[in-house]
Scaffold this active site. Structure first.
Site, PDB file in Angstrom:
ATOM      1  N   LYS A  22       0.838  -1.215   0.000  1.00  0.00           N
ATOM      2  CA  LYS A  22       0.000   0.000   0.000  1.00  0.00           C
ATOM      3  C   LYS A  22       0.869   1.260   0.000  1.00  0.00           C
ATOM      4  CE  LYS A  22      -2.633   2.447   3.613  1.00  0.00           C
ATOM      5  NZ  LYS A  22      -1.510   3.192   4.182  1.00  0.00           N
ATOM      6  N   ASN A  23       1.827   1.319   0.924  1.00  0.00           N
ATOM      7  CA  ASN A  23       2.579   2.562   1.089  1.00  0.00           C
ATOM      8  C   ASN A  23       3.573   2.826  -0.033  1.00  0.00           C
ATOM      9  OD1 ASN A  23       1.113   2.980   3.351  1.00  0.00           O
ATOM     10  ND2 ASN A  23       2.802   2.714   4.816  1.00  0.00           N
ATOM     11  N   ARG A  93      -4.751  10.124   4.066  1.00  0.00           N
ATOM     12  CA  ARG A  93      -3.688  11.093   4.248  1.00  0.00           C
ATOM     13  C   ARG A  93      -2.796  11.201   3.013  1.00  0.00           C
ATOM     14  NH1 ARG A  93      -0.991  14.138   7.809  1.00  0.00           N
ATOM     15  NH2 ARG A  93       1.253  14.111   7.625  1.00  0.00           N
ATOM     16  N   CYS A 117      -6.136   7.691   8.984  1.00  0.00           N
ATOM     17  CA  CYS A 117      -6.253   7.166  10.350  1.00  0.00           C
ATOM     18  C   CYS A 117      -5.916   8.256  11.358  1.00  0.00           C
ATOM     19  CB  CYS A 117      -5.281   6.009  10.541  1.00  0.00           C
ATOM     20  SG  CYS A 117      -5.753   4.537   9.663  1.00  0.00           S
ATOM     21  N   ARG A 122      -1.549  14.959  12.759  1.00  0.00           N
ATOM     22  CA  ARG A 122      -0.657  14.629  11.645  1.00  0.00           C
ATOM     23  C   ARG A 122      -0.659  15.806  10.686  1.00  0.00           C
ATOM     24  NH1 ARG A 122      -1.982   8.692   9.479  1.00  0.00           N
ATOM     25  NH2 ARG A 122       0.139   8.699   8.683  1.00  0.00           N
ATOM     26  N   PRO A 123       0.033  16.870  11.067  1.00  0.00           N
ATOM     27  CA  PRO A 123       0.019  18.070  10.236  1.00  0.00           C
ATOM     28  C   PRO A 123       0.779  17.850   8.936  1.00  0.00           C
ATOM     29  CG  PRO A 123       1.549  18.335  12.066  1.00  0.00           C
ATOM     30  CD  PRO A 123       0.912  16.983  12.223  1.00  0.00           C
ATOM     31  N   ILE A 124       0.687  18.818   8.024  1.00  0.00           N
ATOM     32  CA  ILE A 124       1.447  18.717   6.766  1.00  0.00           C
ATOM     33  C   ILE A 124       2.398  19.908   6.647  1.00  0.00           C
ATOM     34  CG2 ILE A 124      -0.215  17.284   5.509  1.00  0.00           C
ATOM     35  CD1 ILE A 124      -1.170  19.890   4.097  1.00  0.00           C
ATOM     36  N   ASP A 125       2.799  20.449   7.813  1.00  0.00           N
ATOM     37  CA  ASP A 125       3.667  21.632   7.785  1.00  0.00           C
ATOM     38  C   ASP A 125       5.009  21.362   7.101  1.00  0.00           C
ATOM     39  OD1 ASP A 125       3.967  19.941   9.980  1.00  0.00           O
ATOM     40  OD2 ASP A 125       4.930  21.450  11.208  1.00  0.00           O
ATOM     41  N   ASP A 308       3.871   0.965  12.175  1.00  0.00           N
ATOM     42  CA  ASP A 308       2.690   0.278  11.640  1.00  0.00           C
ATOM     43  C   ASP A 308       2.574  -1.164  12.142  1.00  0.00           C
ATOM     44  OD1 ASP A 308       2.112   2.550  10.271  1.00  0.00           O
ATOM     45  OD2 ASP A 308       2.625   1.793   8.285  1.00  0.00           O
ATOM     46  N   ARG A 400      -8.766  -0.511   3.935  1.00  0.00           N
ATOM     47  CA  ARG A 400      -7.890   0.528   3.391  1.00  0.00           C
ATOM     48  C   ARG A 400      -6.542  -0.042   2.983  1.00  0.00           C
ATOM     49  NH1 ARG A 400      -6.571   5.119   6.947  1.00  0.00           N
ATOM     50  NH2 ARG A 400      -5.257   5.341   5.130  1.00  0.00           N
TER      51      ARG A 400
HETATM   52  C1  UD1 Z   1       3.756   7.141   6.442  1.00  0.00           C
HETATM   53  C2  UD1 Z   1       2.994   5.854   6.223  1.00  0.00           C
HETATM   54  C3  UD1 Z   1       2.412   5.334   7.524  1.00  0.00           C
HETATM   55  C4  UD1 Z   1       3.541   5.193   8.544  1.00  0.00           C
HETATM   56  C5  UD1 Z   1       4.347   6.477   8.664  1.00  0.00           C
HETATM   57  C6  UD1 Z   1       5.570   6.331   9.546  1.00  0.00           C
HETATM   58  C7  UD1 Z   1       2.146   6.045   3.979  1.00  0.00           C
HETATM   59  C8  UD1 Z   1       0.975   6.191   3.095  1.00  0.00           C
HETATM   60  N1  UD1 Z   1       1.913   6.106   5.283  1.00  0.00           N
HETATM   61  O1  UD1 Z   1       2.830   8.110   6.942  1.00  0.00           O
HETATM   62  O2  UD1 Z   1       1.805   4.066   7.278  1.00  0.00           O
HETATM   63  O3  UD1 Z   1       2.985   4.887   9.791  1.00  0.00           O
HETATM   64  O4  UD1 Z   1       4.801   6.914   7.369  1.00  0.00           O
HETATM   65  O5  UD1 Z   1       6.398   5.329   9.056  1.00  0.00           O
HETATM   66  O6  UD1 Z   1       3.246   5.831   3.525  1.00  0.00           O
HETATM   67  N2  UD1 Z   1       4.794  15.119  10.777  1.00  0.00           N
HETATM   68  C9  UD1 Z   1       4.659  16.453  11.057  1.00  0.00           C
HETATM   69  N3  UD1 Z   1       4.482  17.329  10.012  1.00  0.00           N
HETATM   70  C10 UD1 Z   1       4.440  16.904   8.724  1.00  0.00           C
HETATM   71  C11 UD1 Z   1       4.591  15.529   8.443  1.00  0.00           C
HETATM   72  C12 UD1 Z   1       4.760  14.657   9.497  1.00  0.00           C
HETATM   73  O7  UD1 Z   1       4.702  16.874  12.208  1.00  0.00           O
HETATM   74  O8  UD1 Z   1       4.288  17.746   7.820  1.00  0.00           O
HETATM   75  C13 UD1 Z   1       4.972  14.156  11.889  1.00  0.00           C
HETATM   76  C14 UD1 Z   1       3.783  13.208  12.030  1.00  0.00           C
HETATM   77  O9  UD1 Z   1       2.772  13.776  12.808  1.00  0.00           O
HETATM   78  C15 UD1 Z   1       4.422  12.011  12.675  1.00  0.00           C
HETATM   79  C16 UD1 Z   1       5.845  12.003  12.091  1.00  0.00           C
HETATM   80  O10 UD1 Z   1       6.060  13.300  11.568  1.00  0.00           O
HETATM   81  O11 UD1 Z   1       4.477  12.181  14.064  1.00  0.00           O
HETATM   82  C17 UD1 Z   1       6.082  10.981  10.997  1.00  0.00           C
HETATM   83  O12 UD1 Z   1       5.073  11.102  10.022  1.00  0.00           O
HETATM   84  P1  UD1 Z   1       5.322  10.722   8.484  1.00  0.00           P
HETATM   85  O13 UD1 Z   1       6.597   9.971   8.354  1.00  0.00           O
HETATM   86  O14 UD1 Z   1       5.154  11.942   7.682  1.00  0.00           O
HETATM   87  O15 UD1 Z   1       4.117   9.724   8.216  1.00  0.00           O
HETATM   88  P2  UD1 Z   1       3.207   9.646   6.951  1.00  0.00           P
HETATM   89  O16 UD1 Z   1       3.988   9.959   5.727  1.00  0.00           O
HETATM   90  O17 UD1 Z   1       1.934  10.367   7.185  1.00  0.00           O
END
Ligand code: UD1
Length: 420
Positions: A22-23, A93, A117, A122-125, A308, A400
Site C-alpha cells: 500500500k505505502n 492522508r 487514520c 498529523r500536520p502537513i507543515d 505500523d 484501506r
Molecule cells: C507514512 C505511512 C504510515 C507510517 C508512517 C511512519 C504512507 C501512506 N503512510 O505516513 O503508514 O505509519 O509513514 O512510518 O506511507 N509530521 C509532522 N508534520 C508533517 C509531516 C509529518 O509533524 O508535515 C509528523 C507526524 O505527525 C508524525 C511524524 O512526523 O508524528 C512521521 O510522520 P510521516 O513519516 O510523515 O508519516 P506519513 O507519511 O503520514
C-alpha cells in the site's frame, strides 16, 4: 456495517502470497500524474480501498485509468484539473502526495487538509514549508488550501526536514524531479518505499541519487515519460500474517516477501520464540506453543521497528507468557487498539507513549471496533488467539490496506469471514 468475524483457536498452516505494498503503490500512483506523455503501468498493485481512492482522484483530474487483475494503468496526458475533492482528501492522508505533482504539472493545486487514520495530530507543515522553499505560495480560504507557483516552475533548493517524514520526503521528491536546478534533501526518510519511488521516477527519466539514505540529490529534468513498474511486496502485510501465525502456534510460509525490508521486525518475532527461515522471497514462520514477551520494543523511523507493526506485536504480547513493554516514538495516538484488546481480556496499560502488556493465557471473544487500519488488523490477529467468537466492527478501516484479510487468513485455516 462491515465486520470481520473470527472464531479463534485454529493454528494457521499453509502457504500465502503477500500482496503489493500500500505505502509504495500510493506514491507511485501520485507520481503517475507527472508524465505528460506515455502510460504508467503498475504491476502487483494491491486492490485495496486506498488505491481505489487514488484511482478515483486521478480520474477526476482527467487521467485515463484502468485496473485489472493487479495491473493498474494511468495515462495522465489528458490531465487538466488541479482541484482535489474534499471527499477524497478526507479519506486518506496520502492524498496530500498529489500536491507536488499538481504543482509540477500545472503550477497550481487546490486541496484540503488530508484525513486518514487518526494517529494523533498529523500536520502537513513539513510538506508545505519544503514546497514553499521551492517557490510555492499558499493561502487558506474556507478550509481549502490554494497553492500556486507564481513562476510556474518549481525551483530546486536545499531542504532540511525537521523529522525524516515519509510523506514529506515523497512530496519533495515528486516536486524536485521536474524542478529547475538541483534539490538536496537532508534528513530524508529512509523507508524502502522512498527508494522504490526514486527507482520508479528514475526509470521515468528523473535524476535522483542517494535514495534510501539520509540525503537525496535530485537534478531537475524538463519532463518525465510513463513507465512500467512492479510494486514491492507489503512489509506490513507480511508482519500481519507473521503475527497471525505466531499467536495461533502455527507454521506457515509467506511468499513474495522482501526479506531486507522486514529485517527491522524480525528480532521481535525471534524474541517471542518464533523460528523464522528465509530463502529468496519466501519466509517460513514456526511459532512456539506459547509466545514469550517482547521485553522492550521501541518504534522508530526505518531501519527502526515500524510503527505500523506495533499494534500487531501488541496482539502477540497480549497472549505471551510475561510482560512486554512498548514505546511509541513516531505517532502520538497510536494505542487506540489497546482498550479494544482489553475487551478481549488483554492486560494493557497505556501511559503516554509507553504501553505495558501483561500477557494472559487466553483471550476471549467479544465485539470490538477497529480504531484504525493497523489497530483493526491487530484486533483480528488477537481474535485468532481468543476462545470463542470475535466480531471486529468497522472493517472498512482494514479494507484501506488489506486486499482481503479475512479471506487470506481463512486460506491458512482460520475461521474468519467478512460481512457487509
Ligand atoms: C507514512 C505511512 C504510515 C507510517 C508512517 C511512519 C504512507 C501512506 N503512510 O505516513 O503508514 O505509519 O509513514 O512510518 O506511507 N509530521 C509532522 N508534520 C508533517 C509531516 C509529518 O509533524 O508535515 C509528523 C507526524 O505527525 C508524525 C511524524 O512526523 O508524528 C512521521 O510522520 P510521516 O513519516 O510523515 O508519516 P506519513 O507519511 O503520514
Amino acid at each position: 456495517m462491515s465486520t470481520i468475524t473470527i472464531t479463534g483457536g485454529r493454528p494457521l498452516r499453509g502457504v500465502l502470497r503477500v500482496q503489493g505494498a500500500k505505502n509504495s503503490a500510493l506514491p507511485l500512483l501520485a507520481a503517475a500524474l507527472l508524465p505528460a506523455a506515455g502510460e504508467t503501468r503498475l504491476f502487483n498493485c494491491p486492490a485495496i480501498h486506498d488505491v481505489a481512492v487514488c484511482l478515483r482522484m486521478l480520474r477526476r483530474l482527467g487521467c485515463r485509468v484502468g485496473q485489472s487483475q493487479g495491473v493498474v494503468t494511468v495515462d495522465a496526458a489528458g490531465a487538466a484539473g488541479w482541484e482535489l475533492a474534499e471527499e477524497d482528501m478526507r479519506e486518506m492522508r496520502s492524498s496530500v502526495l498529489f500536491l507536488a505533482p499538481l504543482l509540477a504539472r500545472f503550477g497550481e493545486a487546490e486541496i484540503t487538509l488530508p484525513g486518514g487514520c487518526e494517529l494523533g495530530p498529523r500536520p502537513i507543515d513539513f510538506h508545505l514549508n519544503a514546497l514553499r522553499q521551492m517557490g510555492m505560495e499558499w493561502e487558506e480560504s474556507h478550509g481549502r488550501l490554494l497553492c500556486r507557483v507564481p513562476r510556474r516552475r518549481l525551483t530546486g533548493c536545499e531542504i532540511l526536514l525537521p523529522l525524516p517524514s515519509v510523506g514529506a520526503t515523497e512530496n519533495v521528491l515528486l516536486a524536485a524531479v521536474t524542478a529547475a536546478g538541483q534539490t538536496v534533501v537532508h534528513n530524508a526518510a529512509r523507508e524502502p518505499e522512498i527508494a522504490e519511488l526514486a527507482r520508479f521516477l528514475n526509470r521515468c527519466g528523473a535524476k535522483i541519487a542517494g535514495a534510501g539514505e539520509g540525503t537525496l540529490y535530485i537534478e531537475g529534468v524538463r519532463a518525465l515519460h510513463g513507465e512500467s513498474y512492479t510494486v514491492m511486496p507489503d512489509r506490513i502485510a507480511a508482519a500481519t500474517y507473521m503475527a497471525a501465525v505466531a499467536v495461533t502456534g502455527g507454521d506457515a510460509v509467506l511468499e513474495d516477501v522482501s526479506v531486507p525490508h522486514i529485517y527491522p521486525t524480525l528480532p521481535a518475532f525471534l524474541q517471542c520464540g518464533c523460528r523464522v527461515n528465509v530463502e529468496d522471497r519466501r519466509l517460513r514462520l514456526t511459532a512456539p506453543a506459547r509466545l514469550r514477551p517482547v521485553p522492550y520494543l521501541v518504534t522508530g523511523a526505518f531501519p527502526g521497528f515500524p510503527t505500523d507493526a506495533q499494534p500487531l506485536l501488541m496482539a502477540m504480547a497480549a497472549v505471551a507468557e510475561g510482560t512486554s513493554v512498548f514505546v511509541e516514538t513516531v505517532f502520538e495516538n497510536r494505542y487506540r487498539h489497546a482498550p479494544e484488546l482489553c475487551r478481549l481480556g488483554a492486560g494493557v496499560r497505556v501511559e503516554g507513549r509507553m504501553a505495558v502488556v501483561q500477557g494472559v493465557q487466553t483471550l476471549s471473544g467479544a465485539r470490538v471496533r477497529a480504531p484504525d487500519l493497523r489497530g483493526g488488523a491487530a484486533l483480528v490477529v488477537a481474535a485468532l488467539a481468543a476462545a470463542g467468537q470475535t466480531t471486529v466492527e468497522n472493517a472498512r478501516y482494514i479494507d484501506r490496506g488489506y486486499e482481503d484479510l479475512a479471506g487470506a487468513l481463512a486460506a491458512l485455516g482460520a475461521e474468519a469471514a467478512r460481512t457487509d
